[in-house]
Structures are given as C-alpha cells and as structure tokens.
Design an enzyme around this catalytic site. Structure first.
Site, PDB file in Angstrom:
ATOM      1  N   GLU A   7       8.885  -1.184  -3.271  1.00 39.80           N
ATOM      2  CA  GLU A   7      10.136  -0.929  -2.535  1.00 39.80           C
ATOM      3  C   GLU A   7      10.080  -1.643  -1.193  1.00 39.80           C
ATOM      4  O   GLU A   7       9.902  -1.036  -0.140  1.00 39.80           O
ATOM      5  CB  GLU A   7      10.358   0.568  -2.329  1.00 39.80           C
ATOM      6  CG  GLU A   7      11.729   0.874  -1.734  1.00 39.80           C
ATOM      7  CD  GLU A   7      11.905   2.337  -1.350  1.00 39.80           C
ATOM      8  OE1 GLU A   7      12.754   2.607  -0.489  1.00 39.80           O
ATOM      9  OE2 GLU A   7      11.199   3.191  -1.901  1.00 39.80           O
ATOM     10  N   HIS A   9      11.956  -4.611   1.254  1.00 40.80           N
ATOM     11  CA  HIS A   9      13.345  -5.033   1.384  1.00 40.80           C
ATOM     12  C   HIS A   9      13.529  -6.375   2.096  1.00 40.80           C
ATOM     13  O   HIS A   9      12.667  -6.823   2.858  1.00 40.80           O
ATOM     14  CB  HIS A   9      14.128  -3.953   2.129  1.00 40.80           C
ATOM     15  CG  HIS A   9      14.071  -2.623   1.451  1.00 40.80           C
ATOM     16  ND1 HIS A   9      14.511  -2.427   0.168  1.00 40.80           N
ATOM     17  CD2 HIS A   9      13.587  -1.420   1.878  1.00 40.80           C
ATOM     18  CE1 HIS A   9      14.320  -1.155  -0.168  1.00 40.80           C
ATOM     19  NE2 HIS A   9      13.764  -0.537   0.851  1.00 40.80           N
ATOM     20  N   HIS A 162      17.959   3.828  -4.546  1.00 39.78           N
ATOM     21  CA  HIS A 162      17.665   3.844  -3.121  1.00 39.78           C
ATOM     22  C   HIS A 162      18.671   4.701  -2.363  1.00 39.78           C
ATOM     23  O   HIS A 162      19.845   4.785  -2.736  1.00 39.78           O
ATOM     24  CB  HIS A 162      17.700   2.409  -2.567  1.00 39.78           C
ATOM     25  CG  HIS A 162      17.118   2.274  -1.207  1.00 39.78           C
ATOM     26  ND1 HIS A 162      17.854   2.492  -0.060  1.00 39.78           N
ATOM     27  CD2 HIS A 162      15.866   1.966  -0.792  1.00 39.78           C
ATOM     28  CE1 HIS A 162      17.083   2.314   0.995  1.00 39.78           C
ATOM     29  NE2 HIS A 162      15.868   1.994   0.584  1.00 39.78           N
ATOM     30  N   ASP A 285       7.717   0.392   1.771  1.00 40.95           N
ATOM     31  CA  ASP A 285       9.042   0.436   2.394  1.00 40.95           C
ATOM     32  C   ASP A 285       9.119  -0.539   3.569  1.00 40.95           C
ATOM     33  O   ASP A 285       9.627  -0.215   4.646  1.00 40.95           O
ATOM     34  CB  ASP A 285       9.384   1.855   2.843  1.00 40.95           C
ATOM     35  CG  ASP A 285      10.885   2.062   3.038  1.00 40.95           C
ATOM     36  OD1 ASP A 285      11.664   1.154   2.697  1.00 40.95           O
ATOM     37  OD2 ASP A 285      11.280   3.127   3.549  1.00 40.95           O
TER      38      ASP A 285
END
Length: 327
Positions: A7, A9, A162, A285
């Site tokens: 995860e 980004h 998400h 993250d």
C-alpha cells in the site's frame, strides 16, 4: 528476507491539477494533505523513493494512486486513467525488481473501468486495483459498480479498498465544531477515513457480493479498518443478513489485511486470529507513514511470528495472492 510493501502511493501532476480544477480541495479536506514533502514524495517514482525504500528495508513497493484517486471525475477520467497507468507501467519497467502496480480506474464509468482493469492486468502486468470507497453518492455495493467487482473476480486479482473522506453530511454531524484543521484531521486520518473504508467492506459482505463473486478478494489496510475489532458484533448480523454463510466466513475467505505502517504486534495478533496468518500482508503506507531507521524491516523481524510466518507476511502471502510462485 524479501520485503514487499503493498500500500504505497503516488500522485501525478496532471491528476493533482484536475483535483484543483474541480475544487476538490474545498470539498475534500484530505486533498490539502498532498503538499510539501508529502507531495514531492508522491510525485517521485525514482531517486528519493528508491533511496527511502533502501533506508527502510523495503525491497518492492506496489504503487497505487493516492486517495481520492479518480472517484470524483467524469468522462475525462477514462483517458486520464489510461495515461496514468501507462506512466506507472513505464516506471515499473525501469525498475522491475523494485516496483509493482495497482491499476488506476475511471470508476465513475464502470464499464470502461472494467475494461481498463483487464488491460492493466493482461497487458501491463498489474497486480490488481485500488478503489477509494464511494463513487459520488454510490457505495461500492451499488449495482452500477458491479462490472468493476466482476472484472476483478474474473481476472483473479485483488482490490485494495482504501479510505477516503466521509461525505459532507457525515463530517458535519460527527467531525465538525472543534477547529477547522482538527475537524479535517479527525474526519480523515484520525478516524473518519477508517470507519468509511470498513463500512464499505461490510456493505460488500451484507449485500451478498461475495455470494455472487465467491473468489473476489479484498484487502483492507490499517489492520482491517476497524472491522476485525468488531467481528464479534458483526457476527450478530447473521440473524438478519440472509447470506449464504456466516459473516465470519467472509472475513476468512474474502479478506486480506495489511499493516499500513501501523507497526503494532498486538494488532497483528488480533488480525491473524480472525483471518489467519496466511492473509496478512505488509505495507508501509508510503509516504504518509514513512519512518527512518529501517523501521519497516525491523517491525517484520520483531512482530512475533516465527520464521515461516515472517516470510509469509513479508512477501509469501502477496506472491500467492497475485499468482506468483517461487522458483
């Protein structure tokens, strides 16, 4: 031990410009989070990102467009999604041992989104897709969005579900009246995001989505977005849900859970108790939860799992989920 963070980004200048042109910064306060150092790191798919991966002990990032993605865009999102995915595919091709990708989809155009997911998986080699909760006023279980879910199930690829900012009415009722900056933080990363994502998954269960698509696999971040911590209460819905199986079965058969930078061994233990250690995935993250000092790898090594469990958490479960077998 190979460490795959699932995860992680990114953002493009074109998408950020579209958000600003739509005035999303006024509608969705989380858009303001994408500034300064965070924005710089989101935009970078090369030097600094790779250096910080090395520093934290992450071998591979699975790239996904940050929230609110293209959920608030219209017809223009079809071409924009295609350009975005092609650009990410080029980054993966430049660094095939360091990057994988989730597809960016024009979710407001569900048929086109299903086709783009098929292209991304079949042609570009992407591992699945990330959806950021509601699409306009529609929850993910809305019949209009069924083509996207059906496409993922048919392709055998997961959906990372998400968080996104709760709708304005919810924010006004529950996350307002403190102070503007605090209201926005509470409604987003403080709490609101996570309730919103968890409710989207619960709605998928209760609407019978997994009865119709039993092979569909969903990933929830942040150790299950509150859902697992209330699994006993959710089980009470069996009396009225009319589903083919108990709610607990969908947690064990259709849900994977990832850490999202929350390096807490007792959370891992709780999640494993409901979904099993074979459904735990690692994620940092990035760039939101990036911390220096090999923090990512150190958590895996100290998480309380044995050697086999650590390897599964670090990379094995992800590779099995996405169809990759070790040679």
């Amino acid at each position: 031990m190979r460490l795959i963070a699932i995860e992680e980004h990114f953002l493009t200048r074109e998408i950020h410009a579209r958000w600003m042109a739509l005035g999303l910064d006024a509608i969705d306060p989380s858009v303001a989070l994408h500034s300064g150092v965070i924005e710089r790191r989101l935009l970078d798919l090369a030097g600094e990102r790779l250096a910080l991966m090395d520093e934290s002990g992450v071998d591979v990032q699975v790239l996904s467009l940050t929230t609110p993605a293209l959920h608030d865009l219209g017809l223009e999102s079809v071409d924009l999604a295609r350009r975005t995915n092609d650009g990410v595919a080029e980054a993966v091709a430049r660094h095939p041992d360091r990057f994988q990708a989730f597809a960016t989809l024009p979710v407001a155009q569900p048929d086109a989104a299903a086709e783009e997911l098929e292209r991304c998986v079949g042609t570009l080699g992407f591992k699945g897709t990330m959806l950021s909760g509601r699409v306009g006023t529609r929850n993910l279980d809305h019949p209009d969005l069924a083509p996207i879910l059906a496409s993922a199930a048919a392709l055998g690829v997961p959906i990372l579900l998400h968080p996104r900012m709760p709708p304005a009415g919810v924010r006004e009722a529950y996350y307002s009246g403190l102070a503007p900056q605090l209201d926005a933080a509470l409604a987003s990363f403080g709490l609101g995001w996570h309730y919103d994502a968890g409710i989207q998954f619960v709605r998928l269960v209760l609407s019978g989505t997994f009865d119709r698509l039993p092979g569909l696999q969903v990933i929830l971040g942040h150790w299950g977005e509150m859902v697992l911590f209330y699994a006993e209460r959710l089980a009470a819905l069996d009396r009225v849900a009319g589903l083919a199986r108990p709610v607990a079965d969908y947690l064990r058969r259709n849900l994977y859970v990832t850490a999202s930078g929350m390096g807490l061994p007792h959370y891992l233990e709780r999640a494993a108790g409901y979904v099993g250690t074979d459904r735990l995935l690692f994620s940092q993250d990035y760039p939101y939860q990036y911390r220096p000092g090999t923090d990512a790898r150190r958590f895996v090594e100290r998480c309380g799992l044995d050697d086999a469990g650590q390897a599964a958490f670090a990379h094995g479960n992800w590779e099995r989920l996405t169809g990759k077998r070790e040679g």
